[in-house]
Design a protein around this motif. Structure first.
Motif, short mmCIF file in Angstrom:
data_model
loop_
_atom_site.label_atom_id
_atom_site.label_comp_id
_atom_site.label_asym_id
_atom_site.label_seq_id
_atom_site.Cartn_x
_atom_site.Cartn_y
_atom_site.Cartn_z
N LYS A 216 5.33 -5.29 -19.10
CA LYS A 216 5.14 -5.38 -17.56
C LYS A 216 4.07 -7.29 -17.03
CE LYS A 216 3.60 -0.76 -18.99
NZ LYS A 216 2.08 0.40 -18.85
N TYR A 217 4.32 -7.83 -17.56
CA TYR A 217 3.80 -9.10 -16.83
C TYR A 217 5.24 -9.62 -16.95
CZ TYR A 217 2.70 -13.83 -16.90
OH TYR A 217 2.19 -15.42 -16.10
N TYR A 218 5.87 -9.47 -17.90
CA TYR A 218 6.97 -10.82 -17.20
C TYR A 218 8.26 -10.09 -16.26
CZ TYR A 218 6.43 -12.49 -22.34
OH TYR A 218 5.59 -12.55 -22.94
N ALA A 219 7.93 -8.43 -16.39
CA ALA A 219 8.27 -8.02 -15.29
C ALA A 219 7.69 -8.34 -14.22
CB ALA A 219 9.09 -6.03 -15.59
N PHE A 220 6.17 -8.43 -13.62
CA PHE A 220 5.68 -8.49 -12.92
C PHE A 220 5.91 -9.48 -11.69
CE2 PHE A 220 1.82 -9.92 -10.85
CZ PHE A 220 1.69 -9.42 -9.64
N VAL A 221 6.27 -11.01 -13.00
CA VAL A 221 6.33 -11.74 -12.84
C VAL A 221 7.52 -12.47 -11.77
CG1 VAL A 221 7.16 -14.60 -13.53
CG2 VAL A 221 4.53 -13.23 -14.67
#
Length: 314
Positions: A216-221
């Motif tokens: 979810k962090y990677y997709a957010f970034v």
């Protein structure tokens, strides 16, 4: 030193921490003991949260009900000063829109500058259960982007009132990002658009709300970069400590727990703390190996578990 300078100069894994002022009436010694545990880890900076006033009702001995309004956790500025000047660790003071006027905010920022503090995190803040009416001679910031703009004005020497030969302040400004979107936002896309407004207003970096699923962090970034947000985005994580937090963490922070983590803790509640530490360590290692600018730990009251994980990674 400013947060963005720490990020630029980092030669290895960078770990920062967020702590909470003690409840009203408690000694600052509680916080000092927490910082003593963190200091040997050589933190580049420590965040200190801020809290607006809340209203509660107290029953008196005669049966009447008394309404009280107060800040249950005051002391952010003082604690930042202690950490910065006694421990020589840079601090990030959290500054809120809600519950404070722009005039109060300006005074707080001037005091922080006097203490040698160069970093602030600009937040709207949670909606208080009471709304202090603004005085006719006071103004307010409605959103974090407004607060960022006010801080940038002060950094350029523009105060609310014209001052003769005023010195510009020099704050590095962080803002919050939400990989699983802010609970009030209608969609993640619109939430990222609001984040871009904060960055366009002058924010230097983003630190995320806690999450337990790195994807979810990677997709957010990736979504932030596509939206034109280029500043560093620091991931924030927390250690799950008990089986009770399977309910309290999603409820209080509006986030999801991965099925694998939730099922393991549910099936082995007596080992929840060890499972949580193991999960957080894997998260942190994966984030750093994938190029995250650092890892920000939400310490709260679990400083020894955080210290254990950071020592293992280092």
């Amino acid at each position: 030193m400013r947060v963005i300078e720490h990020l630029a100069k980092a030669q290895g894994p960078l770990f920062s921490y967020e702590i909470v002022p003690p409840p009203r009436g408690r000694s600052v010694k509680d916080i000092i003991e927490v910082v003593k545990v963190l200091a040997p880890l050589e933190p580049p900076w420590i965040d200190v949260t801020s809290h607006s006033s809340t209203t509660y009702y107290q029953e008196k001995l005669d049966g009447s009900i008394q309404k009280r309004t107060l800040r249950k956790r005051p002391g952010t500025l003082g604690i930042c000063g202690i950490i910065q000047n006694r421990f020589k660790i840079d601090t990030v003071a959290h500054i809120l829109c809600l519950g404070f006027s722009r005039e109060e905010t300006e005074d707080a920022l001037i005091e922080l500058s006097f203490l040698g503090i160069e970093n602030v995190l600009a937040l709207r803040g949670d909606m208080p259960n009471f709304q202090k009416p603004a005085r006719m001679d006071r103004t307010t910031n409605s959103y974090a982007a407004d607060l960022v703009a006010q801080i940038r004005d002060l950094n350029e020497g523009r105060f609310l009132d014209e001052l003769d030969r005023a010195d510009a302040l020099g704050f590095c400004v962080g803002v919050a990002g939400y990989p699983e979107k802010h609970f009030e936002a209608p969609s993640l896309k619109l939430d990222i658009m609001n984040l871009k407004k904060k960055v366009d207003a002058g924010a230097d970096y983003v630190v995320t709300q806690m999450f337990f699923d790195n994807q979810k962090y990677y997709a957010f970034v990736e979504a932030c970069r596509e939206a034109g947000i280029t500043v560093p985005i620091i991931p924030g994580i927390k250690i799950l400590k008990s089986a009770n937090q399977l309910k309290s963490v999603p409820k209080n922070f509006y986030i999801d727990l991965p099925d694998t983590l939730a099922e393991e803790v549910h099936q082995n509640p007596q080992h929840a703390e060890e499972i949580g530490k193991r999960w957080a360590q894997k998260q942190a290692e994966d984030l750093l190996n994938s190029g995250a600018p650092g890892v920000h730990f939400y310490v709260l009251n679990d400083v020894h578990s955080v210290a254990e994980i950071v020592r293992k990674i280092k």
